[in-house]
Design a protein around this motif. Structure first.
Motif, short mmCIF file in Angstrom:
data_model
loop_
_atom_site.label_atom_id
_atom_site.label_comp_id
_atom_site.label_asym_id
_atom_site.label_seq_id
_atom_site.Cartn_x
_atom_site.Cartn_y
_atom_site.Cartn_z
N VAL A 90 0.84 -1.16 -0.03
CA VAL A 90 -0.05 0.04 -0.10
C VAL A 90 0.92 1.23 -0.14
O VAL A 90 2.16 1.14 0.25
N GLN A 91 0.11 2.28 -0.54
CA GLN A 91 1.05 3.61 -0.59
C GLN A 91 1.06 4.37 0.91
O GLN A 91 0.11 4.29 1.45
N ASP A 92 2.25 4.68 1.21
CA ASP A 92 2.43 5.51 2.38
C ASP A 92 2.40 7.01 2.16
O ASP A 92 2.96 7.57 1.40
N GLU A 93 1.24 7.61 2.68
CA GLU A 93 1.06 8.95 2.14
C GLU A 93 1.96 10.10 2.63
O GLU A 93 2.09 11.07 1.88
N LEU A 96 4.63 9.62 -0.05
CA LEU A 96 4.12 10.17 -1.44
C LEU A 96 4.21 11.68 -1.36
O LEU A 96 4.72 12.22 -2.37
N LEU A 115 6.95 6.04 -7.95
CA LEU A 115 5.86 5.79 -7.05
C LEU A 115 6.02 4.48 -6.23
O LEU A 115 5.70 4.20 -5.14
N ARG A 116 6.86 3.85 -6.79
CA ARG A 116 7.12 2.34 -6.26
C ARG A 116 8.13 2.43 -4.86
O ARG A 116 7.98 1.61 -3.99
N GLN A 117 8.74 3.58 -4.87
CA GLN A 117 9.69 3.99 -3.41
C GLN A 117 8.39 4.38 -2.47
O GLN A 117 9.03 4.43 -1.15
N THR A 118 7.06 4.67 -2.62
CA THR A 118 6.19 5.36 -1.61
C THR A 118 5.63 3.89 -1.07
O THR A 118 4.68 4.00 -0.06
N LEU A 119 5.82 2.90 -1.59
CA LEU A 119 4.95 1.55 -0.85
C LEU A 119 5.64 0.82 0.12
O LEU A 119 6.77 0.82 0.40
N GLU A 122 1.21 -3.61 3.78
CA GLU A 122 0.02 -3.26 4.66
C GLU A 122 0.24 -3.91 5.98
O GLU A 122 0.39 -5.20 5.93
#
Length: 415
Positions: A90-93, A96, A115-119, A122
């Protein structure tokens, strides 16, 4: 708590990158009382990493993974661990937000793969990255805890110290912790040091003694298992006193990050003394080594590199007849070089180096023959003969270390 460290990256297996992260993390975890039992390196291959995870979770409570959190297709650590424990990504806000801020500030175009770096995994705790963009994860599944960190040391170290370490301390407090002290020695080999300390090593319980041989020096790590710092300090103080009673003559300083040149420069600063050098076979290596230390200009006046007999005579004003009669690889030459360097630079101390770096002989002297002179204001000049083994680079570095030790000891006598 048993831990192991898995470094992920084909570049590590190819020898293109040195795995310094494992050394750093082992020390940090030991300070927390978490014992590291295994170090493993695996390439950017999800099948092999999956197999390794299965082995690791059978033998370790904490698995720390380094590398593979970046934006490229071969950065598969998060994907593989998430699939292994059957969790989604999941994405970390916060990560991001930081990602967008980074690209807005740098005015560079952000490609989609960033964007992969912000995952993160879960159900886990996001481990923020203060110096990079890849977020980490701390997650426990089936009594095994996984900590995912990036590979670049300049990201991993602050990330662990500022965020991961406090989390581990809070979630997994250890009844006993490890407290260490590093003692550094010059002028004694590992085999002799161990022989001198044999009785202490053979009877060690808590604290323990671990010798480590390094180029031209030996370190001892004294480690106590403690429940409080006062107890640990007392244990280490008592053991250190016993060590010093046997080999204290060779001790020069404390700490992993210390060095003989740092200690020598600090001794000169405290004494308010200055130093210069005249170098032949070391060709400026001694002066370059001094120059690596911040603030050395307070004690180092500069010096001379006189590689040939001609420059020894011209730059240092040494009598050519002395050089012709005694040779450049001689006590007389070393003394003259040191005395003239000290006089010309108007320094308190001067050290000189002349000899044979090799691989060929010089003046019928074998490679490794080195004379090191030490001139001190108001004292007779001395020169010591050394015979160093191994290759040319090691001989030159060994000469520099001996020169530093001569200065350090001379300054200490003034206290």
């Amino acid at each position: 708590m048993k831990a192991e460290i898995i470094a992920v990256g084909t570049e590590l297996l190819l020898g293109q990158v040195v795995n310094t992260n494992a050394t750093f993390l082992s020390k940090e975890l030991a300070d927390l009382g978490i014992e590291v039992y295994y170090h493993t390196v695996v390439g950017d291959n999800p099948q092999r990493l999956e197999q390794l995870l299965g082995e690791a979770e059978d033998r370790s409570d904490l698995i720390v993974l380094c590398g593979g959190l970046g934006p490229t297709d071969d950065d598969l650590t998060k994907d593989t661990v998430a699939e292994h424990i059957q969790h989604a990504l999941v994405q970390d806000e916060l990560a991001l937000t930081r990602l967008h801020e980074f690209f807005e500030f740098s005015k560079n175009k952000m490609t989609e793969n960033n964007l992969r770096q912000t995952l993160m995994i879960e159900g886990g705790i996001a481990v923020q990255n203060p110096t990079g963009l890849a977020v980490g994860t701390l997650i426990t599944e089936n009594e095994t805890t996984y900590l995912l960190l990036p590979g670049p040391p300049n990201e991993l170290k602050p990330m662990f110290q500022q965020h991961a370490r406090p989390l581990l301390e809070e979630l997994f407090p250890q009844a006993d912790q490890l407290m260490s002290r590093v003692l550094r020695f010059y002028g004694i080999g590992e085999s002799q040091l161990v022989t001198e300390l044999k009785e202490l090593i053979d009877t060690q319980t808590n604290p323990t003694i671990a010798p480590y041989a390094k180029p031209n020096e030996v370190t001892l790590r004294l480690t106590a298992k403690i429940s409080d710092e006062t107890e640990g300090k007392k244990l280490l103080d008592n053991l250190e006193a016993k060590v010093m009673n046997k080999v204290g003559e060779y001790f020069y300083g404390y700490g992993d990050e210390n060095s003989l040149v740092k200690v020598t420069v600090e001794a000169l600063k405290k004494a308010g003394k200055t130093v210069t050098a005249a170098e032949s076979l070391t060709a400026g290596l001694f002066q370059s080594t001094l120059g690596d230390i911040s603030g050395v200009s307070k004690v180092f006046k500069g010096g001379f590199v006189t590689y040939s007999a001609e420059t020894k005579a011209r730059f240092l004003d040494i009598d050519p007849l002395l050089l012709e009669k005694e040779g450049t690889v001689s006590e007389a030459c070393a003394i003259a070089m040191a005395e003239q360097a000290r006089k010309l630079a108007d320094a308190d101390f001067a050290v000189s180096f002349t000899g044979v770096a090799g691989p060929d002989e010089l003046e019928r002297q074998p490679a490794g023959t080195v004379w090191i002179g030490l001139a001190e204001k108001g004292q007779p000049t001395i020169a010591v003969l050394q015979h160093f083994n191994r290759d040319r680079s090691y001989i030159r570095q060994s000469a520099v270390m001996k020169g530093l030790d001569l200065i350090r000891r001379a300054v200490d006598k003034k206290k």
